[in-house]
Design a protein around this motif. Structure first.
Motif, PDB file in Angstrom:
ATOM      1  N   LEU A  28       0.826  -1.205   0.000  1.00  0.00           N
ATOM      2  CA  LEU A  28       0.000   0.000   0.000  1.00  0.00           C
ATOM      3  C   LEU A  28       0.864   1.260   0.000  1.00  0.00           C
ATOM      4  N   SER A  29       2.001   1.224   0.674  1.00  0.00           N
ATOM      5  CA  SER A  29       2.872   2.397   0.727  1.00  0.00           C
ATOM      6  C   SER A  29       3.502   2.702  -0.623  1.00  0.00           C
ATOM      7  N   GLN A  30       3.537   1.709  -1.512  1.00  0.00           N
ATOM      8  CA  GLN A  30       4.140   1.897  -2.830  1.00  0.00           C
ATOM      9  C   GLN A  30       3.150   2.447  -3.852  1.00  0.00           C
ATOM     10  N   GLY A  31       1.914   2.625  -3.439  1.00  0.00           N
ATOM     11  CA  GLY A  31       0.921   3.270  -4.284  1.00  0.00           C
ATOM     12  C   GLY A  31       0.073   2.319  -5.099  1.00  0.00           C
ATOM     13  N   PRO A  32      -1.012   2.854  -5.651  1.00  0.00           N
ATOM     14  CA  PRO A  32      -1.963   2.051  -6.413  1.00  0.00           C
ATOM     15  C   PRO A  32      -1.371   1.375  -7.640  1.00  0.00           C
ATOM     16  N   GLU A  33      -0.402   2.031  -8.255  1.00  0.00           N
ATOM     17  CA  GLU A  33       0.194   1.456  -9.459  1.00  0.00           C
ATOM     18  C   GLU A  33       0.933   0.156  -9.133  1.00  0.00           C
TER      19      GLU A  33
END
Length: 103
Positions: A28-33
């Motif tokens: 989740l911390s790495q983002g939606p992509e």
């Protein structure tokens, strides 16, 4: 509460957790992509196992797909409930008619 509901609740609880302490928090911390990328990887692995016909491996990969789908949804602030509501809306509607009604 089903296993899928419990998994969705766990994923939601991990939002904002320390990425060093949780794989979910790290994703989740790495983002939606990144969450979408991981979902895609797991989906491809499930397809491969479906073609190979290995039921045990397909079962494991399908579980990974469900987990990563829920993480991807959480990364975009969507919930399992949102998806279930959409499925309920479609219930009883022909798949052909449903696809034709999309814009």
């Amino acid at each position: 509460m089903s296993a899928l509901d419990r998994l969705a609740a766990t994923i939601d609880a991990r939002k904002g957790a320390d990425p060093a302490s949780s794989w979910t928090a790290k994703l989740l911390s790495q983002g939606p992509e990144k969450a979408a990328e991981k979902f895609g990887e797991e989906a491809v692995e499930a397809v491969i196992e479906a073609v190979r016909g290995d039921r045990e491996r397909l079962t494991a990969e399908a579980a990974d797909v469900l987990y990563h789908l829920l993480v991807m949804l959480a990364a975009r602030d969507l919930t399992l409930s949102d998806v279930l509501t959409e499925l309920e809306r479609r219930e009883g509607v022909s798949g052909i008619d449903e696809k034709a009604a999309r814009t």
